[in-house]
Motif scaffolding. Structure first.
Motif, mmCIF file in Angstrom:
data_model
loop_
_atom_site.group_PDB
_atom_site.id
_atom_site.type_symbol
_atom_site.label_atom_id
_atom_site.label_comp_id
_atom_site.label_asym_id
_atom_site.label_seq_id
_atom_site.Cartn_x
_atom_site.Cartn_y
_atom_site.Cartn_z
ATOM 1 N N THR A 188 0.867 -1.330 0.217
ATOM 2 C CA THR A 188 -0.130 0.066 0.091
ATOM 3 C C THR A 188 0.764 1.281 0.068
ATOM 4 O O THR A 188 0.405 2.251 -0.322
ATOM 5 C CB THR A 188 -0.836 -0.167 1.137
ATOM 6 N N LEU A 189 2.331 1.148 0.348
ATOM 7 C CA LEU A 189 3.030 2.391 0.407
ATOM 8 C C LEU A 189 4.472 1.839 -0.085
ATOM 9 O O LEU A 189 4.933 0.901 0.328
ATOM 10 C CB LEU A 189 3.153 2.803 1.743
ATOM 11 N N VAL A 190 5.084 2.680 -1.318
ATOM 12 C CA VAL A 190 6.326 2.637 -1.342
ATOM 13 C C VAL A 190 6.968 4.010 -0.929
ATOM 14 O O VAL A 190 6.252 5.209 -1.245
ATOM 15 C CB VAL A 190 6.676 2.467 -2.698
ATOM 16 N N TYR A 191 8.245 4.103 -0.341
ATOM 17 C CA TYR A 191 8.672 5.322 0.193
ATOM 18 C C TYR A 191 10.111 5.471 -0.197
ATOM 19 O O TYR A 191 10.781 4.384 -0.232
ATOM 20 C CB TYR A 191 8.390 5.542 1.690
ATOM 21 N N LEU A 192 10.611 6.708 -0.469
ATOM 22 C CA LEU A 192 12.033 6.913 -1.004
ATOM 23 C C LEU A 192 12.349 8.177 -0.072
ATOM 24 O O LEU A 192 12.072 9.461 -0.548
ATOM 25 C CB LEU A 192 12.212 6.985 -2.441
ATOM 26 N N VAL A 193 13.229 8.041 0.736
ATOM 27 C CA VAL A 193 13.489 9.474 1.758
ATOM 28 C C VAL A 193 14.840 10.071 1.533
ATOM 29 O O VAL A 193 15.586 9.425 0.999
ATOM 30 C CB VAL A 193 13.244 8.922 3.389
ATOM 31 N N TYR A 194 15.079 11.133 2.360
ATOM 32 C CA TYR A 194 16.338 11.710 2.498
ATOM 33 C C TYR A 194 17.077 11.936 1.050
ATOM 34 O O TYR A 194 18.108 11.670 1.002
ATOM 35 C CB TYR A 194 17.139 11.077 3.408
ATOM 36 N N ASN A 195 16.212 12.483 0.046
ATOM 37 C CA ASN A 195 16.898 12.922 -1.261
ATOM 38 C C ASN A 195 17.429 11.832 -1.892
ATOM 39 O O ASN A 195 17.953 12.032 -3.053
ATOM 40 C CB ASN A 195 17.969 13.897 -0.935
ATOM 41 N N THR A 196 17.163 10.557 -1.776
ATOM 42 C CA THR A 196 17.763 9.476 -2.245
ATOM 43 C C THR A 196 17.629 9.107 -3.853
ATOM 44 O O THR A 196 18.337 8.521 -4.649
ATOM 45 C CB THR A 196 17.712 8.096 -1.771
ATOM 46 N N PRO B 232 -3.852 -0.844 -6.154
ATOM 47 C CA PRO B 232 -4.853 0.222 -6.616
ATOM 48 C C PRO B 232 -5.255 1.335 -5.253
ATOM 49 O O PRO B 232 -5.370 0.970 -4.291
ATOM 50 C CB PRO B 232 -5.972 -0.238 -7.061
ATOM 51 N N GLY B 233 -4.608 2.503 -5.689
ATOM 52 C CA GLY B 233 -4.907 3.526 -4.227
ATOM 53 C C GLY B 233 -3.791 3.605 -3.462
ATOM 54 O O GLY B 233 -3.641 4.526 -2.616
ATOM 55 N N GLY B 234 -2.527 2.626 -3.727
ATOM 56 C CA GLY B 234 -1.420 2.808 -3.071
ATOM 57 C C GLY B 234 -0.520 4.143 -3.172
ATOM 58 O O GLY B 234 -0.833 4.915 -4.229
ATOM 59 N N TYR C 125 2.487 10.883 -3.878
ATOM 60 C CA TYR C 125 1.723 10.258 -5.257
ATOM 61 C C TYR C 125 0.892 8.983 -4.820
ATOM 62 O O TYR C 125 1.313 8.338 -4.071
ATOM 63 C CB TYR C 125 2.718 10.109 -6.230
ATOM 64 N N ARG C 126 -0.177 8.927 -5.741
ATOM 65 C CA ARG C 126 -1.168 7.906 -5.393
ATOM 66 C C ARG C 126 -1.624 7.393 -6.949
ATOM 67 O O ARG C 126 -1.826 8.248 -7.613
ATOM 68 C CB ARG C 126 -2.438 8.484 -4.700
ATOM 69 N N ILE C 127 -1.655 6.177 -6.801
ATOM 70 C CA ILE C 127 -2.022 5.393 -7.763
ATOM 71 C C ILE C 127 -3.699 5.524 -7.803
ATOM 72 O O ILE C 127 -4.402 5.319 -6.503
ATOM 73 C CB ILE C 127 -1.882 3.921 -7.868
ATOM 74 N N PRO C 128 -4.465 5.968 -8.881
ATOM 75 C CA PRO C 128 -5.786 6.167 -8.645
ATOM 76 C C PRO C 128 -6.509 4.348 -8.366
ATOM 77 O O PRO C 128 -5.991 3.497 -8.796
ATOM 78 C CB PRO C 128 -6.430 6.285 -10.216
#
Length: 255
Positions: free
Chosen positions: A104-112, A135-137, A241-244
């Protein structure tokens, strides 16, 4: 300089600074709180998981976390804090490597994301995030705003931090949209230690277009993890950002 050379054994061993810098509670806690909320009870995937600065406390909050990481020494450092069962890690490039499962979540932090040095690689990173999401992630990126307004005519460098024992400056190549960060660390002796890392900087508007190409919609943008308003003076941003919800990402084998 390539990323494997930068994130070597020496870098991994000195990366963690518990309680200070990027590990300071006032910096780390709001990020973990926000990501836990955005995961919405589902699983999270961290691109460039590193030593687990964010992943470990997020997993401790009950969010199942998987990582993708290019540097084996960074993962070895992570393993001193969490085993493979607790936080599985796929070795590889965040723009192309695939992790099993659905998130449900992908994240990419600290300028990477800026560690990817071409626009094409950065676009592929968005597409890789999309292929992992339900969908909706959501895909969350924390990124600095290029400080080109600080460059006087004829100069190519800006000092972005100066404090006792440390000076950080960036040198810009505005034609290629590249920047090299130089980190000088020193004490009372005459010797200093220099580390450098190359980046491709991205304007927020360009980031939004990359997201559209991968099928995302911008849901929110703030100046920090606590939700401060993003303005023309903000030095960084957290973009969600979100996937519809009605759109099914393409299967991995079709990409």
């Amino acid at each position: 300089m390539n990323q494997e050379e930068i994130w070597d054994v020496d870098a991994a061993q000195c990366y963690d600074t518990p309680g200070t810098g990027m590990f300071a509670p006032e910096i780390l806690r709001p990020a973990v709180d926000r990501l836990a909320d955005l995961a919405g009870g589902g699983a999270a995937l961290e691109f460039a998981i590193g030593t687990g600065r964010v992943a470990v406390p997020l997993a401790e909050r009950g969010v199942p976390v998987t990582g993708i990481e290019l540097s084996r020494p960074m993962v070895q450092q992570l393993r001193t804090r969490a085993d493979e069962t607790t936080i599985p890690v796929i070795m590889g490039d965040m723009a192309t490597s695939v992790a099993p499962g659905e998130f449900t979540l992908v994240y990419l932090v600290y300028n990477t994301i800026s560690n990817l040095l071409t626009q094409a690689e950065q676009v592929e990173c968005f597409r890789n995030a999309a292929r992992h999401l339900k969908p909706g992630g959501r895909f969350v990126i924390e990124l600095w705003v290029p400080e080109l307004r600080k460059l006087p005519p004829g100069q190519t460098a800006t000092v972005w931090q100066a404090e006792p024992g440390y000076i950080g400056l960036d040198t810009y190549d505005v034609l290629r949209q590249h920047v090299v960060s130089h980190h000088f660390r020193f004490d009372d002796t005459r010797q200093a230690r220099l580390t450098r890392s190359p980046h491709r900087y991205i304007w927020p508007a360009e980031l939004d277009l990359m997201a559209q190409l991968a099928g995302f919609e911008l849901e929110s943008r703030h100046a920090d993890w606590s939700g401060a308003e993003f303005t023309a003076e903000s030095r960084s941003h957290v973009s969600v950002y979100r996937i519809p919800p009605n759109r099914q990402p393409p299967p991995v084998e079709a990409l």
